[in-house]
Every structure is written in structure tokens, then in C-alpha cells.
Scaffold this motif. Structure first.
Motif, mmCIF file in Angstrom:
data_model
loop_
_atom_site.group_PDB
_atom_site.id
_atom_site.type_symbol
_atom_site.label_atom_id
_atom_site.label_comp_id
_atom_site.label_asym_id
_atom_site.label_seq_id
_atom_site.Cartn_x
_atom_site.Cartn_y
_atom_site.Cartn_z
ATOM 1 N N PRO A 102 35.016 26.025 40.481
ATOM 2 C CA PRO A 102 35.728 26.268 41.750
ATOM 3 C C PRO A 102 36.713 27.426 41.644
ATOM 4 O O PRO A 102 36.843 28.232 42.572
ATOM 5 C CB PRO A 102 36.439 24.938 41.999
ATOM 6 C CG PRO A 102 35.533 23.924 41.364
ATOM 7 C CD PRO A 102 35.013 24.586 40.128
ATOM 8 N N LYS A 103 37.392 27.541 40.490
ATOM 9 C CA LYS A 103 38.328 28.653 40.283
ATOM 10 C C LYS A 103 37.582 29.990 40.268
ATOM 11 O O LYS A 103 38.057 30.990 40.827
ATOM 12 C CB LYS A 103 39.076 28.452 38.960
ATOM 13 C CG LYS A 103 40.115 29.540 38.660
ATOM 14 C CD LYS A 103 40.829 29.263 37.345
ATOM 15 C CE LYS A 103 41.835 30.385 37.018
ATOM 16 N NZ LYS A 103 42.515 30.131 35.715
ATOM 17 N N GLY A 104 36.404 30.004 39.622
ATOM 18 C CA GLY A 104 35.605 31.222 39.575
ATOM 19 C C GLY A 104 35.090 31.611 40.955
ATOM 20 O O GLY A 104 35.024 32.797 41.291
ATOM 21 N N LYS A 105 34.769 30.621 41.769
ATOM 22 C CA LYS A 105 34.257 30.902 43.110
ATOM 23 C C LYS A 105 35.336 31.501 44.011
ATOM 24 O O LYS A 105 35.026 32.271 44.927
ATOM 25 C CB LYS A 105 33.684 29.638 43.734
ATOM 26 C CG LYS A 105 32.392 29.165 43.053
ATOM 27 C CD LYS A 105 31.881 27.853 43.641
ATOM 28 C CE LYS A 105 30.604 27.398 42.926
ATOM 29 N NZ LYS A 105 30.119 26.101 43.419
ATOM 30 N N THR A 106 36.584 31.181 43.765
ATOM 31 C CA THR A 106 37.651 31.784 44.578
ATOM 32 C C THR A 106 37.735 33.286 44.323
ATOM 33 O O THR A 106 38.092 34.055 45.220
ATOM 34 C CB THR A 106 39.019 31.138 44.259
ATOM 35 O OG1 THR A 106 39.354 31.361 42.881
ATOM 36 C CG2 THR A 106 38.990 29.637 44.537
ATOM 37 N N ILE A 107 37.408 33.707 43.092
ATOM 38 C CA ILE A 107 37.404 35.135 42.792
ATOM 39 C C ILE A 107 36.311 35.839 43.589
ATOM 40 O O ILE A 107 36.497 36.973 44.046
ATOM 41 C CB ILE A 107 37.208 35.374 41.278
ATOM 42 C CG1 ILE A 107 38.410 34.836 40.497
ATOM 43 C CG2 ILE A 107 37.001 36.854 40.973
ATOM 44 C CD1 ILE A 107 38.298 34.991 39.001
ATOM 45 N N THR A 108 35.174 35.165 43.746
ATOM 46 C CA THR A 108 34.079 35.750 44.512
ATOM 47 C C THR A 108 34.534 36.146 45.909
ATOM 48 O O THR A 108 34.135 37.195 46.443
ATOM 49 C CB THR A 108 32.906 34.753 44.597
ATOM 50 O OG1 THR A 108 32.484 34.397 43.273
ATOM 51 C CG2 THR A 108 31.730 35.343 45.351
ATOM 52 N N GLU A 109 35.377 35.326 46.488
ATOM 53 C CA GLU A 109 35.872 35.617 47.839
ATOM 54 C C GLU A 109 36.873 36.771 47.818
ATOM 55 O O GLU A 109 36.859 37.654 48.678
ATOM 56 C CB GLU A 109 36.529 34.366 48.421
ATOM 57 C CG GLU A 109 35.573 33.174 48.529
ATOM 58 C CD GLU A 109 36.306 31.859 48.801
ATOM 59 O OE1 GLU A 109 37.546 31.902 48.951
ATOM 60 O OE2 GLU A 109 35.638 30.809 48.847
ATOM 61 N N LYS A 110 37.747 36.809 46.816
ATOM 62 C CA LYS A 110 38.796 37.827 46.738
ATOM 63 C C LYS A 110 38.257 39.208 46.361
ATOM 64 O O LYS A 110 38.810 40.235 46.762
ATOM 65 C CB LYS A 110 39.861 37.419 45.707
ATOM 66 C CG LYS A 110 40.660 36.191 46.090
ATOM 67 C CD LYS A 110 41.519 35.699 44.929
ATOM 68 C CE LYS A 110 42.468 36.796 44.426
ATOM 69 N NZ LYS A 110 43.307 36.308 43.321
ATOM 70 N N ILE A 111 37.149 39.223 45.587
ATOM 71 C CA ILE A 111 36.719 40.481 44.980
ATOM 72 C C ILE A 111 35.895 41.353 45.923
ATOM 73 O O ILE A 111 35.632 42.525 45.628
ATOM 74 C CB ILE A 111 35.917 40.191 43.689
ATOM 75 C CG1 ILE A 111 35.990 41.398 42.725
ATOM 76 C CG2 ILE A 111 34.458 39.840 44.010
ATOM 77 C CD1 ILE A 111 35.442 41.092 41.346
ATOM 78 N N ALA A 112 35.509 40.812 47.069
ATOM 79 C CA ALA A 112 34.638 41.559 47.993
ATOM 80 C C ALA A 112 35.260 42.892 48.409
ATOM 81 O O ALA A 112 34.580 43.930 48.423
ATOM 82 C CB ALA A 112 34.307 40.710 49.211
ATOM 83 N N VAL A 113 36.542 42.894 48.752
ATOM 84 C CA VAL A 113 37.172 44.149 49.181
ATOM 85 C C VAL A 113 37.302 45.118 48.018
ATOM 86 O O VAL A 113 37.237 46.341 48.202
ATOM 87 C CB VAL A 113 38.561 43.876 49.822
ATOM 88 C CG1 VAL A 113 38.406 43.151 51.143
ATOM 89 C CG2 VAL A 113 39.450 43.092 48.870
ATOM 90 N N GLN A 114 37.480 44.584 46.816
ATOM 91 C CA GLN A 114 37.530 45.454 45.642
ATOM 92 C C GLN A 114 36.197 46.164 45.459
ATOM 93 O O GLN A 114 36.156 47.367 45.162
ATOM 94 C CB GLN A 114 37.868 44.648 44.385
ATOM 95 C CG GLN A 114 37.889 45.502 43.113
ATOM 96 C CD GLN A 114 38.209 44.694 41.866
ATOM 97 O OE1 GLN A 114 39.026 43.768 41.917
ATOM 98 N NE2 GLN A 114 37.564 45.024 40.761
ATOM 99 N N THR A 116 34.088 47.050 47.708
ATOM 100 C CA THR A 116 33.982 48.107 48.715
ATOM 101 C C THR A 116 34.775 49.342 48.306
ATOM 102 O O THR A 116 34.284 50.474 48.362
ATOM 103 C CB THR A 116 34.482 47.595 50.076
ATOM 104 O OG1 THR A 116 33.683 46.478 50.480
ATOM 105 C CG2 THR A 116 34.404 48.691 51.124
ATOM 106 N N ASP A 117 36.011 49.116 47.861
ATOM 107 C CA ASP A 117 36.871 50.248 47.500
ATOM 108 C C ASP A 117 36.365 50.967 46.249
ATOM 109 O O ASP A 117 36.400 52.207 46.177
ATOM 110 C CB ASP A 117 38.315 49.768 47.290
ATOM 111 C CG ASP A 117 38.947 49.239 48.567
ATOM 112 O OD1 ASP A 117 38.390 49.508 49.647
ATOM 113 O OD2 ASP A 117 39.981 48.558 48.476
ATOM 114 N N VAL A 118 35.914 50.199 45.259
ATOM 115 C CA VAL A 118 35.403 50.811 44.025
ATOM 116 C C VAL A 118 34.141 51.616 44.323
ATOM 117 O O VAL A 118 33.979 52.751 43.850
ATOM 118 C CB VAL A 118 35.125 49.733 42.957
ATOM 119 C CG1 VAL A 118 34.346 50.335 41.779
ATOM 120 C CG2 VAL A 118 36.425 49.116 42.457
ATOM 121 N N ASN A 119 33.248 51.045 45.115
ATOM 122 C CA ASN A 119 32.012 51.748 45.446
ATOM 123 C C ASN A 119 32.304 53.061 46.174
ATOM 124 O O ASN A 119 31.715 54.111 45.869
ATOM 125 C CB ASN A 119 31.123 50.863 46.317
ATOM 126 C CG ASN A 119 29.756 51.488 46.567
ATOM 127 O OD1 ASN A 119 28.911 51.561 45.677
ATOM 128 N ND2 ASN A 119 29.537 51.958 47.789
#
Length: 317
Positions: A102-114, A116-119
């Protein structure tokens, strides 16, 4: 970059490693910028698991191109931080199934904008360059998959050393080398036979006076290889390629191939239509060499050698 400009492509690995370290250092800072507690080296494993499918360590390793031990270590580190969970596979108790916690899955939600910006940042860099690094990497990966750098360097080493090899006509001073080089390999794998002694003890009378020829390979003016072209009294074959030997201390320099080419060229100049040879299949490098020279397997010819279990021919006309 003065060092790399001076050393050039010899330092390719070092330069790529420096570039990788620079990007990896930035990646660590980028995670902090977005308040995400991941290590850059975890990303391939994290990304695969974030797609929602539980996987074994073997499956993850295969998908991301890492070794099993490397992935296993990353899984352990991520597990210690509470980002992944492991459970035994019901079908195979020896195998662990890995998934995001569950803790790892919360990162999945947070990392989406990262993402986009990195790409977008990488696309910006690519737009400012004359060469597409991504495509270049794909090309290098493909070419190295076909033939790795180690093999390519080995081939260049062989080419360079083969240029120092001189193929010369037999002279009486090379009789000892002719005998010793052949006796060395024959005695290593088999035993000397009567036909060996006839050719090696009297090459002038047995080979040269009967219309044959002998070549000697010199490396730094030292005889390191020999090969004979023996005239045959046969309705099918004109000559036999025989008594090829290369010193173990000089192998890997293309000497056998150069000797073989010299003998074949001589046979052609003498008007030969077919060459014959005998060998043994335990001599794998020799068999491979003969195939490279164009010889093909034949059967049914009489042989004076106990050790012979393969016969080959080369059509010249």
C-alpha cells in the motif's frame, strides 16, 4: 573534458559511466524535489510493479534486463523500506511473488507528475542536440547484442597479430620445426603412427620430391606453424592438405587460416581440382578452420591413420 578529448574513444566506458553518474545524481535530487523516497536504481523494478501485475523476481529480471541477484537485492532494499511485499507462489513454494505494498502504491499516484516533467525535460535536451542519444543507444545495444565489445577487440587483436605472420616456403632449416610442431599436437591427443614418421622424418623425400609443397609460418622470424600439400595417387583427389600444426604459444593469430589459404592457392596454381584432408572430430578448432576454408565432409576414402574419423574435401574447379 580535456582528458576525454585527448584519450578519445578508448575512454568510452569511463565517459559513459561519468554521464550515468551525473544523471543518477540528478535523479536522486529529482525524487527529493517531488518528495518521493525512491532510489534511482530502484526505478526499473518499481515501474514494472507499478503496472499492477504481481511478478516473480525472475520475471522482473528478464523484463528489465538485469541479473537475478541484482533484482533480488533491490527487492530486499525496497521491502525493508516497506514499498514491496513478497509471498510464496501457491503453485511453486520455492518462488516468491512480488507486488507493491500500500505504501508503494501511494508513490505510484504521486510520481505521475514527475514522469511528465522529467519526460519534457529530456525532450528539451534532445531538441537541443544534433544527435539523438536515445536512438544511438538503441543502435549500440543492437550491435553489441550481435557481437559484444570483447569479441570485437579480440578480432582486432587477431588481425593485428596476423599481419606480423609471414608464410614462407619450406627450407631444410625448418625440418626440426616441421617435425616438432606436428609431434607436439599429435602426441597430445593421439599417438604417432607410421605414416607420421614417413612424412615428418623425411619431408624432402616423402613430400617435396613427389610433387608436394610445405609452408612455414614465421612470427617474429620464429617458425610457429607448418602445413603440407601432399601429392596423391588418387583418381578423385590431386593433393592432400596435411600435417598442419600451430604452436599453442602462437594460437589466436589466424596462423592456421593463413597456412590453409597458402596451401589452397598453391594447389590451384598447380591445376588441382580437388583437395582432401583427414582429421578427428575431437579437434573442434581444426574442424571449424577447415569449414571456414571451404572443406566439406565426405566418407568412404581409405586412410592409413587410426586417429582419422572424419574426411573432408574442397572442390577447386
Amino acid at each position: 573534458m580535456e582528458f576525454f578529448n585527448r584519450v578519445g574513444k578508448l575512454a568510452l566506458g569511463s565517459r559513459l559511466r561519468m554521464l550515468t553518474e551525473r544523471i543518477t545524481d540528478d535523479a536522486a535530487q529529482i525524487y527529493k524535489l517531488y518528495n518521493i523516497e525512491l532510489q534511482p536504481k530502484w526505478f526499473p523494478v518499481f515501474y514494472v510493479l507499478s503496472q499492477g501485475e504481481n511478478k516473480t523476481i525472475t520475471a522482473i529480471a528478464k523484463e528489465i534486463g538485469h541479473s537475478h541477484p541484482s533484482v533480488s537485492k533491490i527487492i530486499t532494499e525496497m521491502s525493508d523500506k516497506g514499498y514491496v511485499t513478497e509471498r510464496k507462489d501457491k503453485a511453486d513454494g520455492r518462488t516468491n511473488i512480488v507486488s507493491l505494498s500500500p505504501k508503494g502504491k501511494t508513490i505510484t499516484e504521486k510520481i505521475a507528475v514527475q514522469y511528465t516533467d522529467v519526460n519534457n525535460a529530456i525532450e528539451e535536451i534532445l531538441a537541443q542536440t544534433r544527435h539523438d542519444l536515445w536512438q544511438a543507444i538503441e543502435e549500440w545495444e543492437f550491435l553489441l547484442e550481435q557481437k559484444n565489445l570483447l569479441r570485437r577487440v579480440h578480432e582486432q587483436k587477431k588481425k593485428r597479430e596476423s599481419r606480423k605472420v609471414k608464410i614462407v616456403d619450406y627450407q631444410p632449416k625448418y625440418q626440426k620445426a616441421f617435425r616438432d610442431l606436428n609431434e607436439e599436437w599429435i602426441s597430445k591427443y593421439f599417438k604417432m603412427e607410421e605414416a607420421d614418421y614417413k612424412a615428418l622424418d623425411n619431408p624432402k623425400g616423402y613430400i617435396l620430391k613427389n610433387g608436394g609443397h610445405i609452408y612455414v609460418a614465421l612470427y617474429d622470424d620464429v617458425p610457429v606453424g607448418v602445413c603440407a600439400l601432399i601429392k596423391m595417387d588418387d583418381p578423385v583427389y590431386d593433393f592432400e592438405l596435411a600435417k598442419m600444426a600451430v604452436s599453442p604459444r602462437a594460437q589466436g593469430k589466424n596462423i592456421g587460416y593463413l597456412l590453409g589459404q597458402a596451401v589452397i592457392k598453391k594447389a590451384k596454381s598447380l591445376g588441382a581440382s580437388k583437395l582432401y584432408l583427414e582429421s578427428n572430430t575431437i579437434l573442434v578448432p581444426a574442424i571449424n578452420l577447415y569449414h571456414k576454408l571451404g572443406f566439406q565432409k565426405v566418407v568412404g576414402h581409405a586412410t592409413p591413420y587410426e586417429r582419422c574419423n572424419i574426411q573432408m574435401e574442397l572442390t577447386l574447379k
